[in-house]
Design an enzyme around this catalytic site. Structure first.
Site, PDB file in Angstrom:
ATOM      1  N   GLY A 240     161.740   9.482  67.269  1.00 44.11           N
ATOM      2  CA  GLY A 240     160.524   8.861  66.776  1.00 44.11           C
ATOM      3  C   GLY A 240     159.966   7.731  67.610  1.00 44.11           C
ATOM      4  O   GLY A 240     158.875   7.239  67.298  1.00 44.11           O
ATOM      5  N   GLU A 274     168.097  10.488  68.883  1.00 46.98           N
ATOM      6  CA  GLU A 274     167.486  11.809  69.118  1.00 46.98           C
ATOM      7  C   GLU A 274     166.058  11.687  69.661  1.00 46.98           C
ATOM      8  O   GLU A 274     165.114  12.212  69.062  1.00 46.98           O
ATOM      9  CB  GLU A 274     167.445  12.596  67.806  1.00 46.98           C
ATOM     10  CG  GLU A 274     168.783  12.822  67.150  1.00 46.98           C
ATOM     11  CD  GLU A 274     168.662  13.453  65.766  1.00 46.98           C
ATOM     12  OE1 GLU A 274     167.539  13.522  65.217  1.00 46.98           O
ATOM     13  OE2 GLU A 274     169.696  13.882  65.231  1.00 46.98           O
ATOM     14  N   GLY A 276     162.702  12.427  71.657  1.00 47.57           N
ATOM     15  CA  GLY A 276     162.046  13.570  72.292  1.00 47.57           C
ATOM     16  C   GLY A 276     160.795  13.082  73.001  1.00 47.57           C
ATOM     17  O   GLY A 276     160.740  12.962  74.220  1.00 47.57           O
ATOM     18  N   ARG A 277     159.797  12.727  72.195  1.00 40.79           N
ATOM     19  CA  ARG A 277     158.501  12.307  72.728  1.00 40.79           C
ATOM     20  C   ARG A 277     158.622  11.182  73.757  1.00 40.79           C
ATOM     21  O   ARG A 277     157.968  11.209  74.804  1.00 40.79           O
ATOM     22  CB  ARG A 277     157.613  11.836  71.577  1.00 40.79           C
ATOM     23  CG  ARG A 277     156.179  11.535  71.968  1.00 40.79           C
ATOM     24  CD  ARG A 277     155.458  10.755  70.868  1.00 40.79           C
ATOM     25  NE  ARG A 277     155.627  11.309  69.557  1.00 40.79           N
ATOM     26  CZ  ARG A 277     154.829  12.229  69.001  1.00 40.79           C
ATOM     27  NH1 ARG A 277     153.790  12.669  69.668  1.00 40.79           N
ATOM     28  NH2 ARG A 277     155.066  12.682  67.789  1.00 40.79           N
ATOM     29  N   TYR A 317     146.496  17.319  64.776  1.00 38.97           N
ATOM     30  CA  TYR A 317     146.726  15.923  64.354  1.00 38.97           C
ATOM     31  C   TYR A 317     145.571  14.998  64.723  1.00 38.97           C
ATOM     32  O   TYR A 317     145.738  13.775  64.659  1.00 38.97           O
ATOM     33  CB  TYR A 317     147.974  15.352  65.031  1.00 38.97           C
ATOM     34  CG  TYR A 317     149.197  16.223  65.028  1.00 38.97           C
ATOM     35  CD1 TYR A 317     149.803  16.611  63.838  1.00 38.97           C
ATOM     36  CD2 TYR A 317     149.780  16.631  66.223  1.00 38.97           C
ATOM     37  CE1 TYR A 317     150.944  17.401  63.849  1.00 38.97           C
ATOM     38  CE2 TYR A 317     150.924  17.404  66.240  1.00 38.97           C
ATOM     39  CZ  TYR A 317     151.496  17.800  65.048  1.00 38.97           C
ATOM     40  OH  TYR A 317     152.629  18.561  65.069  1.00 38.97           O
ATOM     41  N   CYS A 356     138.350  31.443  69.642  1.00 37.69           N
ATOM     42  CA  CYS A 356     137.258  31.660  68.692  1.00 37.69           C
ATOM     43  C   CYS A 356     137.464  30.900  67.394  1.00 37.69           C
ATOM     44  O   CYS A 356     137.631  31.496  66.322  1.00 37.69           O
ATOM     45  CB  CYS A 356     137.128  33.156  68.432  1.00 37.69           C
ATOM     46  SG  CYS A 356     136.742  34.014  69.946  1.00 37.69           S
ATOM     47  N   GLU A 357     137.502  29.586  67.491  1.00 36.42           N
ATOM     48  CA  GLU A 357     137.560  28.709  66.316  1.00 36.42           C
ATOM     49  C   GLU A 357     136.838  27.430  66.685  1.00 36.42           C
ATOM     50  O   GLU A 357     137.031  26.916  67.788  1.00 36.42           O
ATOM     51  CB  GLU A 357     139.012  28.353  65.966  1.00 36.42           C
ATOM     52  CG  GLU A 357     139.854  29.522  65.586  1.00 36.42           C
ATOM     53  CD  GLU A 357     140.980  29.141  64.627  1.00 36.42           C
ATOM     54  OE1 GLU A 357     140.899  28.083  63.974  1.00 36.42           O
ATOM     55  OE2 GLU A 357     141.920  29.920  64.549  1.00 36.42           O
ATOM     56  N   TYR A 385     155.577  18.228  72.870  1.00 36.73           N
ATOM     57  CA  TYR A 385     154.844  18.998  71.863  1.00 36.73           C
ATOM     58  C   TYR A 385     153.573  19.610  72.461  1.00 36.73           C
ATOM     59  O   TYR A 385     152.568  19.772  71.780  1.00 36.73           O
ATOM     60  CB  TYR A 385     154.549  18.135  70.632  1.00 36.73           C
ATOM     61  CG  TYR A 385     155.800  17.478  70.092  1.00 36.73           C
ATOM     62  CD1 TYR A 385     156.766  18.248  69.468  1.00 36.73           C
ATOM     63  CD2 TYR A 385     156.041  16.114  70.261  1.00 36.73           C
ATOM     64  CE1 TYR A 385     157.948  17.662  69.009  1.00 36.73           C
ATOM     65  CE2 TYR A 385     157.217  15.529  69.798  1.00 36.73           C
ATOM     66  CZ  TYR A 385     158.159  16.313  69.172  1.00 36.73           C
ATOM     67  OH  TYR A 385     159.327  15.744  68.726  1.00 36.73           O
TER      68      TYR A 385
HETATM   69  N1  LLP Z   1     165.067  14.318  65.292  1.00 37.31           N
HETATM   70  C1  LLP Z   1     164.535  15.025  64.288  1.00 37.31           C
HETATM   71  C2  LLP Z   1     165.383  15.375  63.153  1.00 37.31           C
HETATM   72  C3  LLP Z   1     163.186  15.409  64.344  1.00 37.31           C
HETATM   73  O1  LLP Z   1     162.664  16.115  63.340  1.00 37.31           O
HETATM   74  C4  LLP Z   1     162.401  15.040  65.452  1.00 37.31           C
HETATM   75  C5  LLP Z   1     160.991  15.425  65.528  1.00 37.31           C
HETATM   76  C6  LLP Z   1     163.003  14.305  66.490  1.00 37.31           C
HETATM   77  C7  LLP Z   1     164.338  13.950  66.378  1.00 37.31           C
HETATM   78  C8  LLP Z   1     162.255  13.894  67.714  1.00 37.31           C
HETATM   79  O2  LLP Z   1     161.233  13.019  67.424  1.00 37.31           O
HETATM   80  P1  LLP Z   1     160.447  12.315  68.634  1.00 37.31           P
HETATM   81  O3  LLP Z   1     161.423  11.406  69.329  1.00 37.31           O
HETATM   82  O4  LLP Z   1     159.973  13.371  69.540  1.00 37.31           O
HETATM   83  O5  LLP Z   1     159.370  11.573  68.007  1.00 37.31           O
HETATM   84  N2  LLP Z   1     154.611  17.987  66.755  1.00 37.31           N
HETATM   85  C9  LLP Z   1     154.450  16.582  66.429  1.00 37.31           C
HETATM   86  C10 LLP Z   1     155.781  15.848  66.350  1.00 37.31           C
HETATM   87  C11 LLP Z   1     156.759  16.480  65.386  1.00 37.31           C
HETATM   88  C12 LLP Z   1     158.088  15.804  65.355  1.00 37.31           C
HETATM   89  C13 LLP Z   1     159.082  16.623  64.635  1.00 37.31           C
HETATM   90  N3  LLP Z   1     160.396  16.071  64.613  1.00 37.31           N
HETATM   91  C14 LLP Z   1     153.526  15.956  67.466  1.00 37.31           C
HETATM   92  O6  LLP Z   1     153.063  16.653  68.356  1.00 37.31           O
HETATM   93  O7  LLP Z   1     153.233  14.774  67.375  1.00 37.31           O
END
Ligand code: LLP
Length: 426
Positions: A240, A274, A276-277, A317, A356-357, A385
Site C-alpha cells: 500500500g 508486501e 507492489g506499487r 479509478y 468502442c466505449e 497495475y
Molecule cells: N498485499 C495485498 C494483500 C494486496 O491486496 C495488495 C494489493 C498488495 C499487497 C500490494 O499493494 P500495493 O503495494 O501495490 O499498493 N489495481 C489497483 C490496486 C489494487 C491493489 C490490490 N491489492 C490500482 O491500479 O490502483
C-alpha cells in the site's frame, strides 16, 4: 523518482532513447527501467532494515518473469494471490519459504499447489478457509504456517473506494473484534498453525497514520493473545505504500519506516512487507502512438493506439497518469508532471483509445503540446497495475514489454499476435 528523463528534447529510459526501442518493437509498449525498479526495492529494504523484514513483492502489480527474477536476485520474496501467481513466482526461481499467499477465495487446487511448494505463509481470510487448509494439509501430512488477515477497521483518506480494504465493510479478512476468538479456536487445528497476523489496509495509502493505527491495534491483539499463551510470531503489514503519479505526493520509504519501525522494534516478531506499487509504478511507462486527431463538439481528441485494454486505471479509478510526447524537442521538455502543468502553446485534449466505449480514455481535459499523427506519447507511472491489468478486449493483442538496463534493453514479453488471441479456443 525514476530513470525516465528528457535529454536534448527526447525521452530516455536510463541511457536508451525511447524512440529507439519503439523503432524495433512498435507500439503500444510497456518500457521498464531496471534501475528504478531496484532503487525503489532497495529504499524500502534499507528503511526497514532495523526490523530485518522479508520483503514480499506483490506480484499482482507487475508480474513479468524477468521483473520477478530481477527482484528475487535482490533478495525479494513474493506476495501471491492465485495459483497462477505462485506459478510465476516459482518459475522466477523464488525461495518458496519467502512466498506469502493471500486471497479470500483460494481453491483447493491452489492450496494444494502451495502446500506442495512449501510456501512460507498462508494469509487466511475466513474461518472456513482455515479449516479447509487444515484438512488439506492433513491429507498431505504436512504442516502450514498461517497468518490471520485481520481487518483493523481503519480509514484512509484519498484511497479510491475500489482499492480501500481496511474498513470492516469490505470482503477482506476477519473483523478485529472477532479475531481473538478465531485464534483461540484455531488452537484445535492439527496441521495448520495460526502463528501470524496479516494486515493490508488499502492501496495507495499516502500517509503513515493509517499504518500506525492498524499496527497499534494489531499489537494490542497480539499482546492480549500472548497473555493467554497464544504466541503470534509473525506480523505481515501488507502493501500500500504510495508511488509518484504527479511528482512528489508519495512519502519516501524512510517516512513510513520512521513511524512504523519504532512500533515494532524489539518485539521479536518476524516482519513481512508486501509492497507492489511503490516498487513497480515509477519503473514503467506505456508508449503509444498518435493515430489521429479530431474535434468533437467543443472537444479535441487525440486518438492513440493504446486503450483501456492496455491501461485500465484511468477508466476504472479516474486515475491520473502524466502524458507527454517522447520527442517534444529541446523547448518542449516538461517542467514537471503535475496535472496543473501548462505551456504557452498547449491545447486542451482528451487522449482516447480505439476501443468502442466512451469510457476508453487515458486522459481527459489535459493540456498537451500540439500533436499530430505519428507522434509518440509516454504515459508515465504505468509500471504497476498497467500491463498486469491489461486484457484482449476488442480482440486487441496485448502490448509488448521491454526491460532497459543501463544502455541495453531487451523484450521481456513479445507483442501478442492474432494467433495468441484464439490460442486455446476450439
Ligand atoms: N498485499 C495485498 C494483500 C494486496 O491486496 C495488495 C494489493 C498488495 C499487497 C500490494 O499493494 P500495493 O503495494 O501495490 O499498493 N489495481 C489497483 C490496486 C489494487 C491493489 C490490490 N491489492 C490500482 O491500479 O490502483
Amino acid at each position: 523518482m525514476d530513470h525516465f528523463c528528457y535529454k536534448d528534447g527526447r525521452l530516455l529510459c536510463e541511457a536508451v532513447p525511447v524512440e529507439d526501442i519503439v523503432r524495433h518493437v512498435g507500439t503500444p509498449t510497456y518500457i521498464y527501467s531496471k534501475a528504478t525498479l531496484l532503487t525503489h526495492y532497495e529504499r524500502i529494504a534499507q528503511a526497514f532494515s532495523p526490523l530485518n523484514p522479508i520483503i514480499c513483492y506483490s506480484i499482482k502489480s507487475c508480474g513479468n518473469l524477468e521483473i520477478l527474477r530481477s527482484l528475487r536476485q535482490q533478495g525479494s520474496g513474493f506476495d501471491v494471490v492465485s495459483g497462477g501467481e505462485l506459478f510465476r513466482a516459482l518459475r522466477a526461481g523464488a525461495d518458496a519459504g519467502k512466498i506469502v499467499f493471500a486471497g479470500v477465495g483460494k481453491s483447493d487446487q491452489e492450496i494444494n499447489e502451495a502446500l506442495e511448494a512449501g510456501i512460507g505463509l498462508f494469509n487466511i481470510e475466513s474461518e472456513e478457509e482455515f479449516w479447509n487448509l487444515d484438512r488439506l494439509a492433513a491429507a498431505k501430512r504436512v504442516h502450514a504456517r498461517c497468518a490471520l488477515r485481520v481487518n483493523p477497521d481503519v480509514a484512509s483518506a484519498g484511497t479510491h473506494a475500489k482499492t480501500l480494504t481496511g474498513k470492516k465493510e469490505t470482503k477482506f479478512g476477519v473483523d478485529i473484534d472477532r479475531a481473538g476468538e478465531f485464534y483461540r479456536q484455531a488452537r484445535r487445528a492439527n496441521n495448520a498453525r495460526l502463528c501470524g497476523l496479516h494486515l493490508h489496509i488499502g492501496s495507495p495509502i499516502k500517509t503513515v497514520d493509517p499504518y500506525v493505527s492498524a499496527i497499534t491495534k494489531a499489537l494490542a491483539l497480539i499482546d492480549q493473545l500472548g497473555a493467554e499463551g497464544i504466541v503470534i510470531d509473525t506480523l505481515d503489514i501488507g502493501g500500500g505504500f504510495a508511488a509518484f503519479y504527479e511528482g512528489n505526493e508519495a512519502p519516501p520509504a524512510a517516512t513510513y519506516a520512521q513511524a512504523i519501525v519504532p512500533l515494532l522494534a524489539g518485539r521479536g516478531l518476524n516482519i513481512i512487507l508486501e509492497p507492489g506499487r511503490s516498487i513497480a509504478c515509477n519503473a514503467g511507462i506505456l508508449v503509444t502512438r498518435v493515430q489521429y486527431t479530431k474535434a468533437g463538439g467543443s472537444k479535441r481528441f487525440i486518438i492513440v493506439d493504446a486503450a483501456m485494454n492496455d491501461l485500465i486505471r484511468p477508466t476504472l479509478y479516474e486515475s491520473y497518469h502524466f502524458i507527454w510526447p517522447t520527442n517534444p524537442g529541446a523547448h518542449g521538455v516538461p517542467a514537471n508532471r503535475l496535472s496543473t502543468l501548462r505551456t504557452p502553446e498547449d491545447v486542451k485534449v482528451d487522449v482516447v483509445g480505439p476501443v468502442c466505449e466512451s469510457g476508453d480514455y487515458l486522459a481527459k481535459e489535459r493540456h498537451l503540446p500540439v500533436l499530430k499523427r505519428g507522434d509518440l506519447l509516454a504515459v508515465f507511472s504505468a509500471g504497476a497495475y498497467g500491463f498486469a491489468m491489461s486484457s484482449q478486449y476488442n480482440a486487441r493483442p496485448r502490448a509488448a514489454e521491454v526491460l532497459v538496463d543501463g544502455s541495453g534493453w531487451h523484450i521481456i514479453r513479445r507483442r501478442e499476435t492474432y494467433e495468441d488471441l484464439i490460442a486455446g479456443e476450439s
